[in-house]
Design an enzyme around this catalytic site. Sequence first.
Site, PDB file in Angstrom:
ATOM      1  N   GLU A 282     -58.721  61.415  -1.849  1.00 46.68           N
ATOM      2  CA  GLU A 282     -59.711  60.761  -0.997  1.00 46.68           C
ATOM      3  C   GLU A 282     -59.418  61.090   0.460  1.00 46.68           C
ATOM      4  O   GLU A 282     -58.264  61.037   0.859  1.00 46.68           O
ATOM      5  CB  GLU A 282     -59.690  59.242  -1.176  1.00 46.68           C
ATOM      6  CG  GLU A 282     -60.841  58.592  -0.422  1.00 46.68           C
ATOM      7  CD  GLU A 282     -60.884  57.059  -0.578  1.00 46.68           C
ATOM      8  OE1 GLU A 282     -59.998  56.485  -1.219  1.00 46.68           O
ATOM      9  OE2 GLU A 282     -61.820  56.474  -0.031  1.00 46.68           O
TER      10      GLU A 282
ATOM     11  N   GLY B 118     -51.835  53.273   3.111  1.00 45.57           N
ATOM     12  CA  GLY B 118     -51.123  52.260   2.343  1.00 45.57           C
ATOM     13  C   GLY B 118     -50.977  52.624   0.877  1.00 45.57           C
ATOM     14  O   GLY B 118     -49.881  52.624   0.322  1.00 45.57           O
ATOM     15  N   ALA B 119     -52.088  52.959   0.244  1.00 43.60           N
ATOM     16  CA  ALA B 119     -52.067  53.278  -1.178  1.00 43.60           C
ATOM     17  C   ALA B 119     -53.412  53.850  -1.581  1.00 43.60           C
ATOM     18  O   ALA B 119     -54.353  53.835  -0.791  1.00 43.60           O
ATOM     19  CB  ALA B 119     -51.774  52.019  -1.998  1.00 43.60           C
TER      20      ALA B 119
ATOM     21  N   GLU C 265     -56.292  54.335  -4.947  1.00 40.86           N
ATOM     22  CA  GLU C 265     -56.738  53.754  -6.220  1.00 40.86           C
ATOM     23  C   GLU C 265     -57.100  54.761  -7.304  1.00 40.86           C
ATOM     24  O   GLU C 265     -57.931  54.453  -8.176  1.00 40.86           O
ATOM     25  CB  GLU C 265     -57.955  52.857  -5.951  1.00 40.86           C
ATOM     26  CG  GLU C 265     -59.252  53.603  -5.547  1.00 40.86           C
ATOM     27  CD  GLU C 265     -59.503  53.712  -4.052  1.00 40.86           C
ATOM     28  OE1 GLU C 265     -58.528  53.669  -3.274  1.00 40.86           O
ATOM     29  OE2 GLU C 265     -60.672  53.862  -3.656  1.00 40.86           O
ATOM     30  N   ASN C 266     -56.510  55.952  -7.334  1.00 41.49           N
ATOM     31  CA  ASN C 266     -56.821  56.942  -8.373  1.00 41.49           C
ATOM     32  C   ASN C 266     -56.890  56.275  -9.748  1.00 41.49           C
ATOM     33  O   ASN C 266     -56.049  55.458 -10.090  1.00 41.49           O
ATOM     34  CB  ASN C 266     -55.721  58.008  -8.423  1.00 41.49           C
ATOM     35  CG  ASN C 266     -55.318  58.468  -7.046  1.00 41.49           C
ATOM     36  OD1 ASN C 266     -56.131  58.979  -6.303  1.00 41.49           O
ATOM     37  ND2 ASN C 266     -54.058  58.229  -6.692  1.00 41.49           N
TER      38      ASN C 266
ATOM     39  N   GLU D 163     -55.663  47.826  -4.644  1.00 44.44           N
ATOM     40  CA  GLU D 163     -55.854  49.060  -5.418  1.00 44.44           C
ATOM     41  C   GLU D 163     -56.312  48.748  -6.838  1.00 44.44           C
ATOM     42  O   GLU D 163     -57.167  49.435  -7.390  1.00 44.44           O
ATOM     43  CB  GLU D 163     -54.587  49.918  -5.434  1.00 44.44           C
ATOM     44  CG  GLU D 163     -54.013  50.260  -4.051  1.00 44.44           C
ATOM     45  CD  GLU D 163     -55.026  50.781  -3.049  1.00 44.44           C
ATOM     46  OE1 GLU D 163     -56.016  51.414  -3.455  1.00 44.44           O
ATOM     47  OE2 GLU D 163     -54.832  50.532  -1.842  1.00 44.44           O
TER      48      GLU D 163
ATOM     49  N   HIS E  62     -59.973  47.905  -6.938  1.00 42.61           N
ATOM     50  CA  HIS E  62     -60.827  49.087  -6.815  1.00 42.61           C
ATOM     51  C   HIS E  62     -61.251  49.621  -8.178  1.00 42.61           C
ATOM     52  O   HIS E  62     -62.250  50.332  -8.280  1.00 42.61           O
ATOM     53  CB  HIS E  62     -60.077  50.217  -6.093  1.00 42.61           C
ATOM     54  CG  HIS E  62     -60.289  50.259  -4.607  1.00 42.61           C
ATOM     55  ND1 HIS E  62     -61.533  50.130  -4.025  1.00 42.61           N
ATOM     56  CD2 HIS E  62     -59.424  50.459  -3.582  1.00 42.61           C
ATOM     57  CE1 HIS E  62     -61.412  50.242  -2.703  1.00 42.61           C
ATOM     58  NE2 HIS E  62     -60.143  50.438  -2.404  1.00 42.61           N
TER      59      HIS E  62
HETATM   60  N1  TRP Z   1     -58.938  54.316  -0.613  1.00 42.58           N
HETATM   61  C1  TRP Z   1     -57.612  53.929  -0.212  1.00 42.58           C
HETATM   62  C2  TRP Z   1     -57.574  52.424  -0.138  1.00 42.58           C
HETATM   63  O1  TRP Z   1     -58.270  51.820   0.612  1.00 42.58           O
HETATM   64  C3  TRP Z   1     -57.114  54.457   1.069  1.00 42.58           C
HETATM   65  C4  TRP Z   1     -57.224  55.902   1.409  1.00 42.58           C
HETATM   66  C5  TRP Z   1     -58.311  56.576   1.781  1.00 42.58           C
HETATM   67  C6  TRP Z   1     -56.175  56.815   1.552  1.00 42.58           C
HETATM   68  N2  TRP Z   1     -58.007  57.823   2.169  1.00 42.58           N
HETATM   69  C7  TRP Z   1     -56.703  57.992   2.056  1.00 42.58           C
HETATM   70  C8  TRP Z   1     -54.832  56.727   1.325  1.00 42.58           C
HETATM   71  C9  TRP Z   1     -55.913  59.070   2.390  1.00 42.58           C
HETATM   72  C10 TRP Z   1     -54.034  57.817   1.649  1.00 42.58           C
HETATM   73  C11 TRP Z   1     -54.563  58.981   2.185  1.00 42.58           C
HETATM   74  O2  TRP Z   1     -56.882  51.799  -0.862  1.00 42.58           O
HETATM   75 ZN    ZN Z   2     -59.336  50.450  -0.492  1.00 45.25          ZN
END
Ligand code: TRP
Ligand code: ZN
Length: 882
Positions: free
Chosen positions: A125, A265-266, A268-269, A302, A305
């Site tokens: 992402e 932070g993290a 959600e794959n 996460e 999500h």
């Molecule tokens: N979608 C993730 C969340 O909100 C965060 C995220 C988006 C992310 N782009 C990223 C994490 C790039 C690391 C690197 O939980």
């Molecule tokens: Zn998120």
Amino acid sequence: MRTDTSPAIYRKDYTPPSYWVRTVQMGFDLDPAATRVATRMTLERNPAGREQALVLFGEELELVQIRLNGKALSRRDYALKDGVLRIPVKLDQITLEIETLIRPDKNTSLMGLYVSNGNFFTQCEAEGFRKITYFPDRPDVMAQYTVMLRADKKAYPVLLSNGNLVEEGDLGDGRHYALWEDPFKKPSYLFALVAGQLVCQEEKIKLQSGREALLQVWVEDGNLDKTQHAMDSLINSIRWDERRFGLELDLDRFMIVAVGDFNMGAMENKGLNIFNTKYVLANPRIATDVDYANIEAVVGHEYFHNWTGNRVTCRDWFQLSLKEGLTVFRDQEFSADMVGTDSGRAVKRIDDVRVLRQAQFPEDAGPMAHPVRPDSFVEISNFYTVTIYEKGAEVVRMYQTLLGRDGFRKGMDLYFKRHDGQAVECDDFRAAMSAANGRDLTQFERWYSQAGTPHVKAKTSYDPVQKTYDITLSQFCAPTPGQDRKQSFHIPVALGLLDSSGKDMTLKLDGEVVAINTVVLELTSAQQTFRFTDVSEYPVPSMLRNFSAPVVLEYDYSEEELAFLMAHDSDAFNRWEAGQRLATRRLLALTAAVQKSDALTIDPALSDSLRATLNDTQLDPAFRETVLTLPAETVVAEQMDVIDPQAIHTARRFLRQSLAQALQSDFVRAYQSSQTDGPYSPDAGSSGKRALKNLALSYIAELDDDYAHTLAQAQYDAADNMTDRMASLSALVNSQAPGKAAALARFYSDFEQEPLVIDKWFSLQAMARTADVAVVRTLMQHPAFSIKNPNRARSLIFSFCNGNPSRFHAADGSGYVFWAEQVIALDAINPQMGARLARSLDRWRKYAPALQEKMHAALKHVAAAKLSKDTKEVVTKSLAAT
Ligand code: TRP
Ligand code: ZN
């Protein structure tokens, strides 16, 4: 890397994809220096597509070969330009095979496939998948993935990807393989793989439906003593989503993996969440209470999500808040429910509103201001902002405030009924809320389309003869870039009226009882008057209870009314808010006095109210701590036309020292009565006590005398947990205590092996009162410092530039010169990190001319460098004429 200005992408230009991808089979031959990626996908022409070609994106790839329906394509069969690969085909069904070569060990951007401490990780992402292979890398293209991983068995014993493990085995020659199949179709940004030397804690749980699921938390060897809290948080998250929203885990296996090099932070794959170690690893020795709470929140986020983001995803990246705002709202509610008590919920709400005011309000008032659903961007990575996340969560919260909890739940149910398995827009969420409740939410759309923080002005008048009380509410929102005039927002204003004994009055609007304590007024025009009837005495209004809308409320409360609300309001949030208003007024007056070199004086009204709260043992310690914490320097700054960081700092310091003196014996008593005994536990009760105790310590330390030094040193020496250790170390470092250097050195040697604790060590020094650019530069020479590791860079460089305003904005401009150097250095390594740091000066026009000039020079210097499009966008917008 490019130096020309990249074009903006507009929401209005959305077109459906020319092809859908149905299945994706991938084979990875993992090797740090040259990973071969073979992809076979089946595609189907989209009748609604407008482009007469199959469009794929790719970046930093070596293209080995492409085969279409089994036939190898030559360079004449496709066009490849600026990361876009176009194949002019009109067939209804296509099988496309692509082979690429990538270099994970050279990937410092931490997007796509990269190496961290010898292991492989991915981050896709928003647009990282295109650094793995050519693909229609856009969130509305959802496909089913099967992934074969092959690697050296000794170096990479663990091979993980999304979904279920269907097969694993040896390949001979020291290599092995694992085959993963994800039963759910997903957009490419949710793809993930992990390979390397990892170990896991695992647990089997029974889901609501009776199905069993395997939960795993994967970490590097040596960290299994730090995974229990993340596992507990995961189980609590699963239970909470079942109970509160009727949403069950849809997989048989759910994995969390911790990695030390991570941009955010993290992530959600699907079925394979990847986390920054900061939001996984915890035990009492290394993690503070705040760390424990953050881990619970991020694990929840996460996990949530999985439904809000993965099962229902975004049509395009302009809809990012559809999943992020909603999921932040869900994690906020989860954390609040985990505490359970009313006062605990209020403390959580206060924490969330603090973030909004400290970070989002400034963003909404600066050159990067954008709507919750932006209309354009240059680089999507720059739009993972507090506006998308935190303001987005406030927008979702307003639905719940307007529709009630049950109405909100009905809306959620309908949203999933309509859109499960789809990629949709923010408007679809609003439509589901509207349809499920039979409510017209047309005007509510402006929360998505208009940037800026609305101001709500309240005027009141009481008629003692007619017994009526009129409240006139008006709204105003200042222009933001590209939006000169704003239309009225639909603003829920939760309100109560207190009688002279401090009790909530029964509320009648025009003769009808509308509530026994709180009514939600709906402000939809520029100005509206609400008439309360049968109001037996002059009331004190408690407005915007629980912060019912993300606005600035302007009302001319008297000091007596604020003290009264602080003491009596049944809404705990507004009790806190009244104290913050009193303190903010005081801080602004003191700041003005500092600027005029007037004598600084303390105000007994404020200290008396604060003393009363501090000593009220009926109140939760955690709540008392929030009341006694003065507004942050950045929150005070937002209230000034011209920001003067030194004056604000001096004023706030003076107020803290005065309070420390005036309330000295009260703080000592609070300190002594808030001790926790028994083994460490991060529960809300114990952490609240520690918070109050350590707040008392920080005030006592303001006096910087022998007593304070001895107290801090004693706490440091006796500490059996990181919360108490950090609090006492901070007290020592920000004082003249004789033992401070020794304590810092001892802390380092005790925790040398714990990167997350060494981050704290850097951060504490970067934010110290005595820190300056020279100190930070010296720390950058420390062998433990590395600019390539995001956590480490954040702990030192960002902590100084964002967390130490009075030193960063030193009059000589040294902070800005340093900032420019670091933005350029970081950008060359990791554009997302460079662009984040670039934001630190985006509000330069708010400062006094002498500072402005130096900031402007620093911005120009950065703008003239060779930059990524990420950082280029931020500095270009910062420098743009207003
Ligand atoms: N979608 C993730 C969340 O909100 C965060 C995220 C988006 C992310 N782009 C990223 C994490 C790039 C690391 C690197 O939980
Ligand atoms: Zn998120």
